[in-house]
Design a protein around this motif. Sequence first.
Motif, PDB file in Angstrom:
ATOM      1  N   GLY A  98       0.850  -1.300   0.137  1.00 27.04           N
ATOM      2  CA  GLY A  98       0.194  -0.065  -0.054  1.00 27.04           C
ATOM      3  C   GLY A  98       0.712   1.371   0.203  1.00 27.04           C
ATOM      4  O   GLY A  98       0.366   2.382   0.454  1.00 27.04           O
ATOM      5  N   PRO A 100       2.209   4.527  -1.286  1.00 27.78           N
ATOM      6  CA  PRO A 100       1.567   5.556  -2.272  1.00 27.78           C
ATOM      7  C   PRO A 100       2.559   6.331  -3.243  1.00 27.78           C
ATOM      8  O   PRO A 100       2.901   7.392  -3.165  1.00 27.78           O
ATOM      9  CB  PRO A 100       0.940   6.523  -1.317  1.00 27.78           C
ATOM     10  N   LYS A 243      -3.001   8.496  -1.415  1.00 27.67           N
ATOM     11  CA  LYS A 243      -3.756   7.238  -1.563  1.00 27.67           C
ATOM     12  C   LYS A 243      -5.143   7.594  -1.983  1.00 27.67           C
ATOM     13  O   LYS A 243      -5.662   6.688  -2.523  1.00 27.67           O
ATOM     14  CB  LYS A 243      -3.946   6.934  -0.037  1.00 27.67           C
ATOM     15  N   ARG A 247      -6.484   5.651  -5.145  1.00 25.87           N
ATOM     16  CA  ARG A 247      -7.799   5.126  -4.977  1.00 25.87           C
ATOM     17  C   ARG A 247      -8.793   5.317  -5.973  1.00 25.87           C
ATOM     18  O   ARG A 247      -9.626   4.588  -6.551  1.00 25.87           O
ATOM     19  CB  ARG A 247      -8.520   5.307  -3.560  1.00 25.87           C
TER      20      ARG A 247
END
Length: 252
Positions: A98, A100, A243, A247
């Motif tokens: 995860g 970014p 993020k 997303r």
Amino acid sequence: MLGTIAQQLHRTYPKWALFAQCAPDTPCITPATYAFLGAAAAMCGVTKVTVAVVVIMYELTGALNFIVPTMIVVMVARVIGDAIVEGGISEQLILLNGIPLLGEDEDECLLDMPVAAVMRPAEELLVLPAAGLSLRGLRRLLEGSAGVRGFPVVDSDMRLVGYVHRDAVAKAALSLAASDDAVVSFGASGGVSLGHLINPSPTTVRPRTAAETVVEIFRKLGPQVILVASEEDGVLAGLLTRKDILRHTRSH
């Protein structure tokens, strides 16, 4: 293993058509060559690097006769790797953890799109009032926001005052010797002042700012967050992180 199997086959069936080019009574199959080419294929499959792998393997051996076999195994490994998953192990670890990291693909997904379409609106954010919050209320807010890294600071009209990091506020709240009913202020007069913790000039854009511009700000200036405030009166409209951009792009 493949080199050892080929060596045993040559010893068992020396006249097999597959070994017609081998000279009699001389070693024909060298398992170390298979290991060398297997290492090149494995490196290419993991990193998805082609030319550099061929150059590295040539530098290791200095043998020109290994270049063509190395190119073949690297090409096959790259084709098979691309068929299984896009990107090398570094890109997959970035996605898995995860992290970014903004790549070039985000630019295409954000063309002709304003920041307002990507940001988290102010209604979904945890904000700190510049004045009027008790120390008890501040500690409760910190306990219920473990996953938040910082808070926008706003006045009574939701106008943006600044930005403060959660760790700094939590450390200050634990060290304060005041009563739980004491009023905490961020920049405003009166009460226990924590105004020195605020960044009064955070990176701020307008809701109509192009999303590509915000991506460039993240890449070149490296802020953790970008706040979005209205053009007319500076009212907090939203907040944007890397993020949030990832997303949005991955969902479209």
